[in-house]
Every structure is written in structure tokens, then in C-alpha cells.
Design an enzyme around this catalytic site. Structure first.
Site, PDB file in Angstrom:
ATOM      1  N   LYS A 171       0.871  -1.190   0.000  1.00 34.61           N
ATOM      2  CA  LYS A 171       0.000   0.000   0.000  1.00 34.61           C
ATOM      3  C   LYS A 171       0.903   1.233   0.000  1.00 34.61           C
ATOM      4  O   LYS A 171       2.010   1.191   0.547  1.00 34.61           O
ATOM      5  CB  LYS A 171      -0.914   0.000   1.238  1.00 34.61           C
ATOM      6  N   LYS A 173      -2.335   1.418  -2.503  1.00 34.26           N
ATOM      7  CA  LYS A 173      -2.744   0.388  -3.477  1.00 34.26           C
ATOM      8  C   LYS A 173      -2.127   0.663  -4.840  1.00 34.26           C
ATOM      9  O   LYS A 173      -1.810  -0.235  -5.594  1.00 34.26           O
ATOM     10  CB  LYS A 173      -4.287   0.397  -3.547  1.00 34.26           C
ATOM     11  N   LYS A 197       2.262  -9.585  -1.959  1.00 38.64           N
ATOM     12  CA  LYS A 197       1.508  -9.665  -3.205  1.00 38.64           C
ATOM     13  C   LYS A 197       1.336  -8.273  -3.791  1.00 38.64           C
ATOM     14  O   LYS A 197       1.232  -7.281  -3.065  1.00 38.64           O
ATOM     15  CB  LYS A 197       0.156 -10.339  -3.004  1.00 38.64           C
ATOM     16  N   ASN A 198       1.252  -8.233  -5.153  1.00 42.53           N
ATOM     17  CA  ASN A 198       0.761  -7.016  -5.812  1.00 42.53           C
ATOM     18  C   ASN A 198      -0.683  -6.809  -5.358  1.00 42.53           C
ATOM     19  O   ASN A 198      -1.395  -7.779  -5.088  1.00 42.53           O
ATOM     20  CB  ASN A 198       0.723  -7.209  -7.333  1.00 42.53           C
ATOM     21  N   ASP A 199      -1.102  -5.576  -5.348  1.00 44.92           N
ATOM     22  CA  ASP A 199      -2.524  -5.359  -5.118  1.00 44.92           C
ATOM     23  C   ASP A 199      -3.274  -5.713  -6.404  1.00 44.92           C
ATOM     24  O   ASP A 199      -2.675  -5.740  -7.490  1.00 44.92           O
ATOM     25  CB  ASP A 199      -2.810  -3.911  -4.701  1.00 44.92           C
ATOM     26  N   GLU A 200      -4.580  -5.951  -6.281  1.00 45.25           N
ATOM     27  CA  GLU A 200      -5.284  -6.542  -7.421  1.00 45.25           C
ATOM     28  C   GLU A 200      -5.303  -5.672  -8.680  1.00 45.25           C
ATOM     29  O   GLU A 200      -5.462  -6.200  -9.789  1.00 45.25           O
ATOM     30  CB  GLU A 200      -6.711  -6.954  -7.046  1.00 45.25           C
ATOM     31  N   HIS A 292      -7.324 -13.890  -6.898  1.00 50.19           N
ATOM     32  CA  HIS A 292      -7.941 -12.757  -6.196  1.00 50.19           C
ATOM     33  C   HIS A 292      -9.368 -12.630  -6.712  1.00 50.19           C
ATOM     34  O   HIS A 292      -9.602 -12.752  -7.909  1.00 50.19           O
ATOM     35  CB  HIS A 292      -7.149 -11.466  -6.452  1.00 50.19           C
ATOM     36  N   ARG A 293     -10.291 -12.340  -5.809  1.00 50.46           N
ATOM     37  CA  ARG A 293     -11.710 -12.462  -6.205  1.00 50.46           C
ATOM     38  C   ARG A 293     -12.415 -11.108  -6.340  1.00 50.46           C
ATOM     39  O   ARG A 293     -13.633 -11.012  -6.221  1.00 50.46           O
ATOM     40  CB  ARG A 293     -12.431 -13.320  -5.184  1.00 50.46           C
ATOM     41  N   HIS A 326      -8.876 -15.995  -2.137  1.00 55.13           N
ATOM     42  CA  HIS A 326      -9.355 -15.186  -1.010  1.00 55.13           C
ATOM     43  C   HIS A 326     -10.735 -15.703  -0.598  1.00 55.13           C
ATOM     44  O   HIS A 326     -11.637 -15.820  -1.443  1.00 55.13           O
ATOM     45  CB  HIS A 326      -9.433 -13.717  -1.423  1.00 55.13           C
ATOM     46  N   LYS A 334     -12.528  -5.975   7.092  1.00 53.35           N
ATOM     47  CA  LYS A 334     -13.293  -4.791   6.640  1.00 53.35           C
ATOM     48  C   LYS A 334     -14.409  -5.137   5.664  1.00 53.35           C
ATOM     49  O   LYS A 334     -15.300  -4.330   5.436  1.00 53.35           O
ATOM     50  CB  LYS A 334     -12.341  -3.780   6.001  1.00 53.35           C
TER      51      LYS A 334
HETATM   52  C1  CAP Z   1      -6.780  -5.677   1.354  1.00 57.03           C
HETATM   53  C2  CAP Z   1      -6.919  -5.666  -0.142  1.00 57.03           C
HETATM   54  C3  CAP Z   1      -7.562  -6.914  -0.628  1.00 57.03           C
HETATM   55  C4  CAP Z   1      -8.997  -7.082  -0.214  1.00 57.03           C
HETATM   56  C5  CAP Z   1      -9.488  -8.391  -0.751  1.00 57.03           C
HETATM   57  C6  CAP Z   1      -7.689  -4.455  -0.656  1.00 57.03           C
HETATM   58  O1  CAP Z   1      -6.174  -4.520   1.773  1.00 57.03           O
HETATM   59  O2  CAP Z   1      -5.664  -5.595  -0.751  1.00 57.03           O
HETATM   60  O3  CAP Z   1      -7.533  -6.871  -2.058  1.00 57.03           O
HETATM   61  O4  CAP Z   1      -9.082  -7.088   1.125  1.00 57.03           O
HETATM   62  O5  CAP Z   1     -10.595  -8.751   0.017  1.00 57.03           O
HETATM   63  O6  CAP Z   1      -7.361  -4.105  -1.775  1.00 57.03           O
HETATM   64  O7  CAP Z   1      -8.573  -4.002   0.050  1.00 57.03           O
HETATM   65  P1  CAP Z   1      -6.188  -4.255   3.352  1.00 57.03           P
HETATM   66  P2  CAP Z   1     -10.894 -10.298   0.184  1.00 57.03           P
HETATM   67  O8  CAP Z   1      -5.422  -5.371   4.000  1.00 57.03           O
HETATM   68  O9  CAP Z   1      -5.533  -2.911   3.518  1.00 57.03           O
HETATM   69  O10 CAP Z   1      -7.620  -4.280   3.743  1.00 57.03           O
HETATM   70  O11 CAP Z   1      -9.632 -10.893   0.726  1.00 57.03           O
HETATM   71  O12 CAP Z   1     -12.046 -10.317   1.134  1.00 57.03           O
HETATM   72  O13 CAP Z   1     -11.222 -10.782  -1.195  1.00 57.03           O
HETATM   73 MG    MG Z   2      -6.293  -5.477  -2.717  1.00 56.24          MG
END
Ligand code: CAP
Ligand code: MG
Ligand code: MG
Length: 487
Positions: A171, A173, A197-200, A292-293, A326, A334
């Protein structure tokens, strides 16, 4: 004999037109004889139809039929009709058996979903249609790849056992340059974290070109491995506009000098699609495929009357060969999530036999009648050879990846909720919002895990672990306090 509700349903049989009647068989016995994929839907009829008429229309459209009986039907095409075989009027549940020969041979998840949660989600004959659970016959499991490289392989590579694999998402993101991104990876890894991991949404943005991101991550990983003496893993998002670009990204990673096991391929399975997931599984059986979902909420949120459950999504991810998906934080993090739903999904993909919401799914190909093997399994006479050697006997595990909104304070509550440690956790803000920065955030996560393993309350443990103490102080505040601090 039928209960009160089934009798009512039987009363509806005579309301069916000839076409609808061809998609209903309330006397279908032995549904787990291996011929059918079994589905159970939360189901509310629409368009003025009774539940049996509407269910028949859905079974027709999701198998061989359409809105009229066509003259071109044949005896064989009728044998491929999906069949409504059970209805619970009180709970608004409908069970449908799909002859699994309907589906594309040699394992195609996209094809199954196009049937069972395809057009039917848009039909006016229903005002609610949610696939709650499903059961795959053993012979069908044979057709699907299932996971190849699993969390067990990752544990072996990392030499991490009997605890969760501790990970993060970088982060902010988006918006870091490739060098800045790699710096944060380095800080997390030297802080003791295992997995980044990379963020999605990470892709080939101009401020963080894909090739430079790979290069800098490799440098950061080498540095962190050298300094810590521990192996590390990075999960690269290989989702892309087209398969060629996805494969190009995979090959760039594989040709960047990473040793096997030190990288995973992340795929945004919902937005990139099931073909991408299965392509990665079939092309790269030696790589952890990280599903990732993002966007799953459109189908899975409990307030959405149409779609499917997290359990269904997770079962298909395992069938498609994802190494991990996930599965949510059981309401602790959250994201909106139902505790029972998320935990059932996590258990459903980890174990060889697991109880779903309605079906108990065995992912083994050991035929029930094979007493010898079952005796070996039960008595473990083969000294675990059977239980670990999944190559011949069953679909390998797919591991829960647990993320949204977790932080070191929530690690134990989540472990207690899921009842185990066989998962990867990836905490974003839970690490990088730590008042003393990423390295401290990683240390706090490691300390929270050590406290759990030692059976010591984290507050007590934090007396001698400053990063954890800071994390407890910071993350235990109410969200608005935290926002003030961050602002
Ligand atoms: C979490 C996260 C994840 C989501 C995925 C985001 O960041 O990187 O992609 O939480 O949710 O982008 O929000 P934080 P799930 O750790 O800062 O919340 O695992 O429920 O699919
Ligand atoms: Mg994410
Ligand atoms: Mg059509």
C-alpha cells in the site's frame, strides 16, 4: 413418503406444461450415482409462476431447453435435460441435477458456470436465484485439473510450518514507482514477513512499468533473503488485457532470475475470467496460482438475491486449479462477509472431505467401495503415504488467502474463528499503517503470530515487544480515531 411441503409441491405437478414436465423428476433416486452435478439454489419464483413451474423453466434454460418445447428434440437430447429433483417450499430451496455429460469435456469451469449461473440469473421467471452449494461426482473431478502447486509446496520452499504464511499487500494500493514499491517489499521482508503480493489492480502503469517492477522486486528479495537468511515469496499480478500479454508477464517473471517457488502468479479471477485461471494452471503447474476475487461481491453478497455463495466460488476455484483463493475474514476484517459462509468456504477447499452448506464433498477419487484403500486411510497403515500422495487419489487442497482489513490484533481472533493455521494472510493497512512503518508492521505481525504459537495473550506478549504494543494501541482504536491520526 413425502412431508407436508413435498405434498404441496406434488400438487403443482399437474400445473406443468409438457415442456416443463420434461425438466422435473421429484422421484429421482440415487442422485449421487455419479451421473449428475448436483446444485441447490435459494429460489423465489417470478412472473406469476408457482415454484415448480419456475424451477422447471430454470432447469430447461440451464441445460437443453428454451421457452418453448422445440420440434427438434431427440430422445438423447432429452436424456441431457437437467432435472428439478427436490423442492423445499418453506425454505425456498430448489435442487437440480445436471447430467454432467452436458459440460465441455476435459475440464472447463467457464462452461459449467455459463449453464448453471448464466442466462438463468437474468430470467424473469425468478425473483431470487442464488446457487448456495453444489456437489461434483467423482468421475467429474477426474476431468478437472485441481491445484498443482499448493500451500504445502510453498511451506516447503519457505520452511514455514504449523503457522499461517504471513503476508502483505503493498500500500498505497497504487501510485508508487517500481523502486518505491520494491522498497516497501524489502521492509516487509526484513521485518520478518514471508509473502508479498501485488494489489489486485497492479499492472503496467506508466509510473510503475511491469518490467522495472519485476527487476526491483528481485533486487529487494535478494537483499532481504541475504539479510534474513530466510526465503521469501512475491505474488505478481499477471492479469492483463489478453492472454498473450498475461503469458508475456509470466515469462518476464520466470526469466528474471527468481528461483522456482519464490514467485506466484496472481490472477483477478472474476474480472480476468476462468479461462485465464485455467490457462495459468495448465501452463504453469510448478507455480502457486493466486486467485484474487475482486468483484465477487456482485454474486456473493448476502443481500444480493442473485448469484452464488463464497463457498461455490471457492469450490470452482479449486476445480479450476487455483492454489489459493481469497475466502474472506469471517466478518472480522473490513469486507462484508458472513462468518459461517467464509469458514465453510475455507474448510471446503482445504480438506479432502468437507461439509458444505448442503453437500458433503469428497475431493478424493478413492471409490467408496475400495475397502483396502479406505482401511489404509482410516488406519493410516501406509504411514501418511496415502494422505499426502494426492497425485493419484484426490484433488489437492486450495488454500484460503485471508486479507481484507486484518491487522496483527485480529490474527488470533481469525485463527480461532477458522480453527486452524493452514492459510496465507495478507495484511495491507494492517501492516503499512503501523505508526512506525512497514518494517515495524511486519514485526508486529510476526510477534502476534509468535504470541499465538506460545499461547500468550498479545497484550502480555507486547510488554517485551514494542512493535506489537504500538500495533495494539493503534489498531485497537476506533476507525475514526485512526483516520484522524492518519490525516
Ligand atoms: C486488502 C486488499 C484486498 C482485499 C481483498 C484491498 O487490503 O488488498 O484486495 O481485502 O478482500 O485491496 O482491500 P487491506 P478479500 O489489507 O488494507 O484491507 O480478501 O475479502 O477478497
Ligand atoms: Mg487489494
Ligand atoms: Mg441461449
Amino acid at each position: 413418503m413425502y412431508g407436508a411441503f413435498e405434498m404441496t409441491v406434488n400438487k403443482y405437478l399437474k400445473t406443468l406444461n409438457p415442456k416443463q414436465a420434461a425438466y422435473v423428476n421429484l422421484d429421482l433416486s440415487n442422485t449421487q450415482n455419479g451421473e449428475y452435478l448436483l446444485c441447490v439454489f435459494h429460489f423465489i419464483a417470478g412472473d406469476g409462476l408457482n415454484i415448480l413451474q419456475a424451477a422447471a423453466e430454470i432447469a430447461a434454460e440451464s441445460s437443453t431447453g428454451t421457452n418453448f418445447k422445440v420440434t427438434t428434440e431427440t430422445p438423447f437430447s432429452r436424456a441431457m435435460n437437467a432435472l428439478v429433483y427436490k423442492v423445499d417450499m418453506k425454505k425456498n430451496l430448489v435442487w437440480v441435477a445436471y447430467p454432467w455429460r452436458l459440460f465441455d469435456r476435459v475440464g472447463n469451469v467457464q462452461n459449467i458456470l455459463t449453464y448453471i449461473v448464466g442466462n438463468v440469473l437474468g430470467m424473469k421467471q425468478v425473483s431470487a436465484l442464488k446457487l448456495l452449494d453444489l456437489w461434483f461426482p467423482p468421475a467429474m473431478l477426474e476431468q478437472y485439473d485441481g491445484p498443482s502447486y499448493t500451500i504445502d509446496d510453498m511451506r516447503k520452499y519457505l520452511n514455514v510450518y504449523k503457522r499461517p504464511i504471513l503476508g502483505t499487500i503493498i500500500k498505497p494500493k497504487m501510485g508508487l514507482t517500481s523502486a518505491e514499491y520494491a522498497e516497501v517489499c524489502y521492509d516487509f521482508w526484513v521485518g520478518g514477513g514471508d509473502f508479498v503480493k501485488n494489489d489486485e489492480p497492479q499492472a503496467n502503469q506508466d509510473f510503475c512499468p511491469y518490467d522495472k517492477m519485476i527487476k526491483h522486486v528481485k533486487e529487494a528479495m535478494d537483499k532481504a533473503v541475504k539479510e534474513t537468511g530466510c526465503r521469501k515469496v512475491h505474488s505478481f499480478n499477471v492479469s492483463a488485457s489478453d492472454f498473450d500479454t498475461m503469458i508475456t508477464r509470466c515469462e518476464m517473471i520466470r526469466n528474471a532470475g527468481f528461483e522456482p517457488g519464490s514467485y506466484a502468479f496472481l490472477i483477478d479471477g472474476i474480472t480476468a475470467g476462468w479461462m485465464a485461471v485455467q490457462t495459468l494452471r495448465r501452463r504453469y503447474p510448478d507455480v502457486f496460482i493466486h486467485f484474487h476475487r475482486a468483484a465477487h461481491g456482485a454474486f456473493t453478497r448476502s443481500e444480493n438475491p442473485f448469484g452464488f455463495t463464497v463457498l461455490v466460488l471457492s469450490k470452482f476455484a479449486r476445480l479450476a486449479g487455483a492454489s489459493g483463493i481469497h475466502t474472506g475474514t469471517a466478518g472480522i476484517g473490513k469486507m462484508q462477509g458472513d462468518k459461517k459462509e467464509d469458514i465453510t468456504a475455507a474448510h471446503g477447499i482445504l480438506n479432502l472431505v468437507a461439509r458444505g452448506h448442503f453437500f458433503s464433498q469428497s475431493w478424493a477419487m478413492v471409490p467408496d467401495k475400495d475397502d483396502d484403500v479406505l482401511r489404509l486411510v482410516h488406519e493410516d497403515v501406509a504411514h501418511h503415504v496415502i494422505l499426502t500422495d494426492d497425485s493419484w487419489r484426490g484433488m489437492k487442497k486450495c488454500c484460503p488467502i485471508v486479507s481484507g482489513g486484518l491487522n496483527p490484533v485480529l490474527l488470533k481472533p481469525f485463527i480461532d474463528a477458522i480453527g486452524g493455521v493452514d492459510f496465507i494472510t495478507t495484511m495491507g493497512a494492517g501492516c503499512h499503517a503501523h505508526p512506525s512503518g512497514t518494517k515495524a508492521g511486519a514485526r508486529a505481525l510476526v510477534q502476534a503470530c509468535d504470541a499465538y504459537l506460545a499461547g500468550i495473550d498479545i497484550v502480555k506478549y507486547s510488554k517485551k515487544h514494542v512493535e506489537l504494543a504500538e500495533a495494539i494501541k493503534f489498531f485497537s482504536k476506533k476507525a475514526e480515531d485512526v483516520c484522524e491520526h492518519v490525516a
